[in-house]
Write a protein that holds these residues in place. Structure first.
Motif, mmCIF file in Angstrom:
data_model
loop_
_atom_site.group_PDB
_atom_site.id
_atom_site.type_symbol
_atom_site.label_atom_id
_atom_site.label_comp_id
_atom_site.label_asym_id
_atom_site.label_seq_id
_atom_site.Cartn_x
_atom_site.Cartn_y
_atom_site.Cartn_z
ATOM 1 N N LEU A 42 0.844 -1.191 0.000
ATOM 2 C CA LEU A 42 0.000 0.000 0.000
ATOM 3 C C LEU A 42 0.880 1.243 0.000
ATOM 4 C CD1 LEU A 42 -2.712 1.529 0.283
ATOM 5 C CD2 LEU A 42 -2.425 1.348 2.770
ATOM 6 N N VAL A 43 0.796 2.034 -1.070
ATOM 7 C CA VAL A 43 1.440 3.342 -1.069
ATOM 8 C C VAL A 43 0.428 4.267 -0.400
ATOM 9 C CG1 VAL A 43 2.611 5.092 -2.446
ATOM 10 C CG2 VAL A 43 2.530 2.719 -3.266
ATOM 11 N N GLY A 44 0.569 4.389 0.922
ATOM 12 C CA GLY A 44 -0.428 5.089 1.716
ATOM 13 C C GLY A 44 -0.141 6.579 1.793
ATOM 14 N N ASP A 45 -1.222 7.352 1.937
ATOM 15 C CA ASP A 45 -1.026 8.785 2.158
ATOM 16 C C ASP A 45 -0.528 9.046 3.584
ATOM 17 O OD1 ASP A 45 -3.392 8.197 3.426
ATOM 18 O OD2 ASP A 45 -4.519 9.885 2.604
ATOM 19 N N SER A 46 -0.386 7.975 4.386
ATOM 20 C CA SER A 46 0.318 8.078 5.668
ATOM 21 C C SER A 46 1.739 8.594 5.453
ATOM 22 C CB SER A 46 0.353 6.712 6.367
ATOM 23 O OG SER A 46 0.876 5.719 5.501
ATOM 24 N N LEU A 47 2.206 8.582 4.213
ATOM 25 C CA LEU A 47 3.539 9.118 3.925
ATOM 26 C C LEU A 47 3.631 10.589 4.322
ATOM 27 C CD1 LEU A 47 3.768 11.059 1.095
ATOM 28 C CD2 LEU A 47 3.241 8.876 0.037
ATOM 29 N N THR A 69 4.473 6.098 -5.759
ATOM 30 C CA THR A 69 3.952 4.917 -6.456
ATOM 31 C C THR A 69 4.955 4.436 -7.506
ATOM 32 O OG1 THR A 69 1.665 5.599 -6.075
ATOM 33 C CG2 THR A 69 2.055 4.052 -7.896
ATOM 34 N N ALA A 70 5.536 5.372 -8.240
ATOM 35 C CA ALA A 70 6.513 5.009 -9.273
ATOM 36 C C ALA A 70 7.756 4.363 -8.647
ATOM 37 C CB ALA A 70 6.898 6.246 -10.077
ATOM 38 N N ALA A 71 8.175 4.865 -7.475
ATOM 39 C CA ALA A 71 9.336 4.280 -6.787
ATOM 40 C C ALA A 71 9.027 2.853 -6.324
ATOM 41 C CB ALA A 71 9.729 5.155 -5.601
ATOM 42 N N ASN A 76 9.051 -3.357 -6.787
ATOM 43 C CA ASN A 76 8.071 -4.425 -6.588
ATOM 44 C C ASN A 76 8.503 -5.724 -7.253
ATOM 45 O OD1 ASN A 76 5.572 -5.617 -5.829
ATOM 46 N ND2 ASN A 76 4.723 -5.216 -7.869
ATOM 47 N N GLN A 77 8.244 -6.836 -6.550
ATOM 48 C CA GLN A 77 8.514 -8.152 -7.123
ATOM 49 C C GLN A 77 7.270 -9.023 -6.982
ATOM 50 O OE1 GLN A 77 12.096 -9.430 -5.072
ATOM 51 N NE2 GLN A 77 13.410 -8.316 -6.497
ATOM 52 N N GLY A 78 6.225 -8.650 -7.696
ATOM 53 C CA GLY A 78 5.060 -9.530 -7.790
ATOM 54 C C GLY A 78 3.904 -9.215 -6.866
ATOM 55 N N ALA A 79 4.047 -8.237 -5.981
ATOM 56 C CA ALA A 79 2.930 -7.887 -5.106
ATOM 57 C C ALA A 79 1.911 -7.042 -5.871
ATOM 58 C CB ALA A 79 3.424 -7.121 -3.880
ATOM 59 N N LEU A 80 0.688 -7.002 -5.356
ATOM 60 C CA LEU A 80 -0.329 -6.094 -5.878
ATOM 61 C C LEU A 80 -0.094 -4.732 -5.227
ATOM 62 C CD1 LEU A 80 -3.257 -6.409 -7.504
ATOM 63 C CD2 LEU A 80 -4.104 -5.830 -5.237
ATOM 64 N N ILE A 81 -0.047 -3.687 -6.038
ATOM 65 C CA ILE A 81 0.210 -2.338 -5.515
ATOM 66 C C ILE A 81 -1.097 -1.538 -5.471
ATOM 67 C CG2 ILE A 81 1.431 -0.142 -5.868
ATOM 68 C CD1 ILE A 81 3.609 -1.729 -7.384
ATOM 69 N N GLY A 107 1.999 3.080 -11.722
ATOM 70 C CA GLY A 107 2.319 1.703 -11.325
ATOM 71 C C GLY A 107 1.353 1.029 -10.378
ATOM 72 N N ALA A 108 0.307 1.735 -9.940
ATOM 73 C CA ALA A 108 -0.679 1.099 -9.063
ATOM 74 C C ALA A 108 -1.521 0.104 -9.845
ATOM 75 C CB ALA A 108 -1.582 2.162 -8.435
ATOM 76 N N HIS A 109 -1.991 -0.944 -9.134
ATOM 77 C CA HIS A 109 -2.924 -1.909 -9.732
ATOM 78 C C HIS A 109 -4.343 -1.688 -9.227
ATOM 79 C CE1 HIS A 109 1.063 -4.095 -9.588
ATOM 80 N NE2 HIS A 109 0.801 -4.059 -10.870
ATOM 81 N N MET A 110 -4.470 -0.830 -8.213
ATOM 82 C CA MET A 110 -5.768 -0.543 -7.579
ATOM 83 C C MET A 110 -5.620 0.790 -6.873
ATOM 84 S SD MET A 110 -7.768 -2.807 -4.603
ATOM 85 C CE MET A 110 -7.492 -4.360 -5.395
ATOM 86 N N VAL A 111 -6.706 1.534 -6.746
ATOM 87 C CA VAL A 111 -6.650 2.768 -5.962
ATOM 88 C C VAL A 111 -7.536 2.617 -4.730
ATOM 89 C CG1 VAL A 111 -6.130 4.234 -7.965
ATOM 90 C CG2 VAL A 111 -8.518 3.925 -7.240
#
Ligand SMILES: Nc1nc(=O)c2c([nH]1)NC[C@@H]1CN(c3ccc(C(=O)N[C@@H](CCC(=O)O)C(=O)O)cc3)CN21
Ligand SMILES: CC(C)C(=O)C(=O)O
Ligand SMILES: [Mg+2]
Length: 266
Positions: A42-47, A69-71, A76-81, A107-111
């Motif tokens: 999860l690329v969280g907005d907690s960032l 997300t791009a970073a 990533n190695q196979g996880a869902l982002i 690069g996200a697979h879901m929002v």
């Protein structure tokens, strides 16, 4: 395509195998989490809090989310982002489409969107356009100024009933996943059983289909000096960060985390 897809997550729910999700904001930690067996990043907005030092997630911009997300995608190695749409980036449909496109193209697979039943239209319209959506319910940090603090949600029966109804409505609208934050464990268990889509919890007890934590929290790092009740420090007893990440995945999979003390009662 990642190795972990929506289909994989549906199968995990059916099999009763827990889904391990963790936030990631950069390539190195994304790779380390994948190597530890994390299913969903999860690329969280907690960032905005853990990376930028703000006292809420509200200052986070679309540019910030696309950059991280791009970073994460590069490591990533196979996880869902999954990437969070930040505060006010889905205030109207036009913005919702453009900003979801930006995260998917980064690069996200879901929002993920925070809200309630009002998310039904955006969720349905995004799904029709090829964007899977995770709906974040319960404690929705972007609404901290409405909620009056980071407080447990759904303790009163009327609120609990509303949350159950919201969960069903959003599944009906085509949500691919639900995330429940800081709700009583019993209520989270009921909602998890009542929907077919995977339900991930944070401060929602052990009965959800999976768990998520903020990376810095589970590594024992805190800017404020006191972590929320649902946090466990997985560095304790581990000699390295990779070992701590593996301990987290193991604890989620064998349901030793979360323990009762990490959850909330009604
Ligand atoms: N580092 C970090 N970890 C998180 O889990 C997180 C963030 N940042 N930023 C965005 C939101 C904010 N979150 C929070 C922050 C604090 C509490 C908290 O202190 N909750 C109280 C519950 C109080 C009550 O009983 O109502 C607690 O004791 O855990 C909960 C969620 C979760 N998210
Ligand atoms: C705490 C999780 C669920 C989140 O939304 C984030 O990291 O931004
Ligand atoms: Mg978030």
């Amino acid at each position: 395509m990642p190795d972990v897809t929506l289909t994989t997550l549906q199968e995990l729910k059916l099999k009763g195998e827990k889904i391990a999700m963790l936030t990631a904001y950069d390539a190195t930690f994304a790779q380390a989490a994948c190597q530890a067996g994390v299913d969903v990043l999860l690329v969280g907005d907690s960032l905005g809090m853990v990376l930028q030092g703000h006292d809420s997630t509200l200052p986070v911009s679309m540019a910030d989310m696309a950059y991280h997300t791009a970073a994460v995608k590069r490591g990533n190695q196979g996880a869902l982002i999954i990437s969070d749409l930040p505060f006010m980036a889905y205030a109207n449909l036009e913005q919702t489409f453009a900003n979801s496109a930006a995260l998917m193209q980064a690069g996200a697979h879901m929002v993920k969107l925070e809200g309630a039943a009002w998310l039904a239209d955006p969720i349905r319209l995004l799904a029709e356009r090829g964007v899977p959506v995770c709906a974040h319910l319960g404690l929705t940090p972007q609404a901290v100024n409405i909620l009056g603090g980071y407080k447990v949600q759904g303790r009163q029966e009327a609120q609990a009933r509303q949350l159950r109804a919201d969960a069903m409505a959003l599944e009906q609208a085509g949500a691919a996943m639900l995330l429940l934050e800081c709700v009583p464990s019993e209520l989270a268990a009921e909602i998890t059983q009542s929907v077919k889509i995977p339900v991930i919890g944070i401060g929602a007890g052990s009965a959800t289909d999976g768990q998520v934590l903020v990376l810095h929290d589970m590594l024992g790092l805190s800017l404020t000096g006191r972590a929320p009740k649902f946090v466990k420090n997985f560095m304790e007893g581990q000699a390295s960060i990779p070992a701590a990440l593996s301990a987290y995945v193991r604890a989620v999979k064998d349901v030793t985390f979360p323990a009762a003390e990490h959850g909330f009662s009604a």
